[in-house]
Design an enzyme around this catalytic site. Structure first.
Site, PDB file in Angstrom:
ATOM      1  N   TYR A 142       0.821  -1.217   0.000  1.00 46.28           N
ATOM      2  CA  TYR A 142       0.000   0.000   0.000  1.00 46.28           C
ATOM      3  C   TYR A 142       0.855   1.267   0.000  1.00 46.28           C
ATOM      4  O   TYR A 142       0.363   2.350  -0.285  1.00 46.28           O
ATOM      5  CB  TYR A 142      -0.948   0.029   1.212  1.00 46.28           C
ATOM      6  CG  TYR A 142      -1.995  -1.054   1.205  1.00 46.28           C
ATOM      7  CD1 TYR A 142      -2.347  -1.713   0.035  1.00 46.28           C
ATOM      8  CD2 TYR A 142      -2.652  -1.432   2.368  1.00 46.28           C
ATOM      9  CE1 TYR A 142      -3.299  -2.714   0.020  1.00 46.28           C
ATOM     10  CE2 TYR A 142      -3.615  -2.432   2.378  1.00 46.28           C
ATOM     11  CZ  TYR A 142      -3.929  -3.072   1.203  1.00 46.28           C
ATOM     12  OH  TYR A 142      -4.871  -4.060   1.197  1.00 46.28           O
ATOM     13  N   LYS A 188       3.903 -15.430   1.484  1.00 48.99           N
ATOM     14  CA  LYS A 188       3.780 -16.107   0.192  1.00 48.99           C
ATOM     15  C   LYS A 188       5.199 -16.389  -0.281  1.00 48.99           C
ATOM     16  O   LYS A 188       5.629 -15.997  -1.372  1.00 48.99           O
ATOM     17  CB  LYS A 188       2.993 -15.181  -0.769  1.00 48.99           C
ATOM     18  CG  LYS A 188       2.560 -15.806  -2.063  1.00 48.99           C
ATOM     19  CD  LYS A 188       1.454 -16.826  -1.931  1.00 48.99           C
ATOM     20  CE  LYS A 188       1.169 -17.457  -3.277  1.00 48.99           C
ATOM     21  NZ  LYS A 188       0.350 -18.670  -3.192  1.00 48.99           N
ATOM     22  N   ASP A 220      -2.616 -18.157   0.954  1.00 50.41           N
ATOM     23  CA  ASP A 220      -3.781 -18.802   0.334  1.00 50.41           C
ATOM     24  C   ASP A 220      -4.285 -19.943   1.218  1.00 50.41           C
ATOM     25  O   ASP A 220      -5.492 -20.119   1.420  1.00 50.41           O
ATOM     26  CB  ASP A 220      -3.480 -19.274  -1.095  1.00 50.41           C
ATOM     27  CG  ASP A 220      -2.091 -19.887  -1.248  1.00 50.41           C
ATOM     28  OD1 ASP A 220      -1.283 -19.801  -0.301  1.00 50.41           O
ATOM     29  OD2 ASP A 220      -1.806 -20.450  -2.312  1.00 50.41           O
ATOM     30  N   ASP A 244      -4.998  -7.244   5.824  1.00 51.82           N
ATOM     31  CA  ASP A 244      -6.217  -6.522   5.481  1.00 51.82           C
ATOM     32  C   ASP A 244      -7.305  -7.538   5.102  1.00 51.82           C
ATOM     33  O   ASP A 244      -8.441  -7.500   5.601  1.00 51.82           O
ATOM     34  CB  ASP A 244      -5.906  -5.593   4.287  1.00 51.82           C
ATOM     35  CG  ASP A 244      -6.997  -4.582   4.035  1.00 51.82           C
ATOM     36  OD1 ASP A 244      -7.996  -4.570   4.785  1.00 51.82           O
ATOM     37  OD2 ASP A 244      -6.870  -3.796   3.073  1.00 51.82           O
ATOM     38  N   ASP A 248     -10.441  -9.223   7.818  1.00 51.06           N
ATOM     39  CA  ASP A 248     -11.862  -9.096   7.480  1.00 51.06           C
ATOM     40  C   ASP A 248     -12.519 -10.469   7.435  1.00 51.06           C
ATOM     41  O   ASP A 248     -13.645 -10.654   7.899  1.00 51.06           O
ATOM     42  CB  ASP A 248     -12.041  -8.408   6.121  1.00 51.06           C
ATOM     43  CG  ASP A 248     -12.241  -6.915   6.272  1.00 51.06           C
ATOM     44  OD1 ASP A 248     -11.858  -6.370   7.328  1.00 51.06           O
ATOM     45  OD2 ASP A 248     -12.782  -6.288   5.339  1.00 51.06           O
TER      46      ASP A 248
END
Ligand code: NAD
Length: 355
Positions: A142, A188, A220, A244, A248
């Protein structure tokens, strides 16, 4: 008597309603402990833009930096959606976190027994879930450079430096020491170079916490495991974008967005806020669930002020209110004995503390 200076940022939409209830509960807990609060209000979001032309006035940063902690409601709403990006309420919030330097976002996901049917997963899968996502908040893709776009291409860069990984890893291990002493680091590393560094550095930091069990999981797989068997997690340590998304996902385990608190810490001053937004669709009706904000006030006591006993009092009072069957509108269909307003829920929780 100790007096803590708290900056209150109520914000837009339901922000003022839910902050008022958190203050009611904080005052109740202060009267039963040997400390007090001095509150100072500051503006942020659409309401700040309306008054000052800036969603994050300088004064808000100054006040916040001069306090012991910030309790924050929510910002935003359709009224300000068409402003230029830097004037929008959400830009004010991103800037605020960056200015304060709060690099660690803590998002607990707890499934209350009384609300087990509110979860979208089966009760036998979610019963007893109590996990904490520790997300790096001010680095990663970000914020990484270079970034940009032209007509045919858009690009962002995921960058982490060793020092950024070290400090967020310490946060996760320290929190794990107060919990079940298990950290699962999410990356990852099978594809991304930045994740290989992440894994290497987290493994190094772990040697300073021999009591904590460290595991690694690809993001994943983590997304899948959160749904398959969320109880396996204690602390999940993540970078910005992975956290993020996963936080959620984890928040949905508990059923209502109105229940979930968060803390942004790591700098001198921490920011404590519900995970939900300003809910313009229900603002001003007195039906918002204040529990996420009250639980954020509890996190403030625990992680900013070190008042763990007071935090426990709030957490227990929330559990008791739910156990006794008090529900705000959003949870009315889940074993409610009595549906109450925002302000009634705040008073019920405050009363349990005072008693
Ligand atoms: P939202 O979280 O505000 O609302 C989503 C849904 O959840 C709505 O139906 C709302 O009524 C409900 N809801 C949210 N909080 C609730 C509560 N405490 N009790 C009962 N129901 C609740 O998300 P949104 O609708 O996507 O966004 C609305 C505005 O909030 C937007 O302007 C957005 O940018 C902003 N926002 C702000 C923050 C923040 O301040 N940290 C976070 C997310 C969104």
């Amino acid at each position: 008597m100790k007096n803590y200076k708290i900056t209150l940022i109520k914000g837009d939409g339901i922000g003022p309603e839910i902050i008022d209830e958190a203050v009611k509960v904080l005052d109740a807990v202060a009267s039963s402990c040997d400390f007090g609060f001095n509150y100072d209000e500051a503006l942020m979001g659409g309401c700040a833009y309306d008054i000052t032309g800036d969603p994050l006035p300088k004064e808000t940063i100054t006040k916040s930096l001069n306090s012991d902690a910030v309790l924050f409601g929510a910002i935003g709403g359709p009224k300000w959606d068409n402003l230029p990006r830097e004037k929008r309420p959400e830009s004010g919030l991103l800037r605020f976190r960056k200015e304060l330097g709060v690099y660690a976002n803590l998002r607990p996901a707890v499934v209350y027994d009384e609300l087990i049917n509110a979860s979208s997963l089966k009760p036998e899968v979610v019963k007893g879930v109590d996990l904490m996502v520790v997300r790096e908040l001010i680095g990663g893709i970000y914020f990484g450079e270079p970034k940009g776009r032209d007509e045919n291409k858009g690009w962002n860069t995921m960058v982490y430096t060793r020092s950024e990984i070290i400090r967020i890893a310490h946060q996760a291990f320290k929190i794990a020491m107060t919990r079940e002493k298990r950290v699962c680091s999410i990356d990852k590393a099978n594809v991304l170079d930045v994740s290989q560094l992440w894994r290497e550095v987290v493994t190094e930091v772990a040697t300073q916490y021999p009591e904590v069990e460290l595991s690694h999981m690809y993001v994943d797989n983590a997304a899948m495991q959160l749904i398959r068997d969320p109880r396996q997690f204690d602390v999940m340590l993540t970078g910005n974008i992975f956290g993020d998304i996963l936080s959620d996902e984890a928040s949905m385990l508990s059923g209502s967005i109105g229940l979930l608190p968060s803390a942004s810490v790591g700098a001198k001053i921490g920011v404590f806020e519900p995970i939900h937004g300003s809910a313009p669709d229900i603002a001003g009706q007195g039906i918002a669930n204040p529990i996420a904000t009250i639980a954020s006030a509890s996190m403030m006591l625990r992680y900013a002020l070190g008042e763990n006993e007071a935090a426990d009092k709030i957490d227990n009072a929330i559990k008791r209110a739910l156990k006794e069957g008090y529900r705000t509108q959003d949870l009315a269909q889940f074993d409610a004995k009595e549906v109450c307003s925002t302000s009634e829920m705040g008073s019920i929780i405050a009363n349990y503390i005072e008693r």
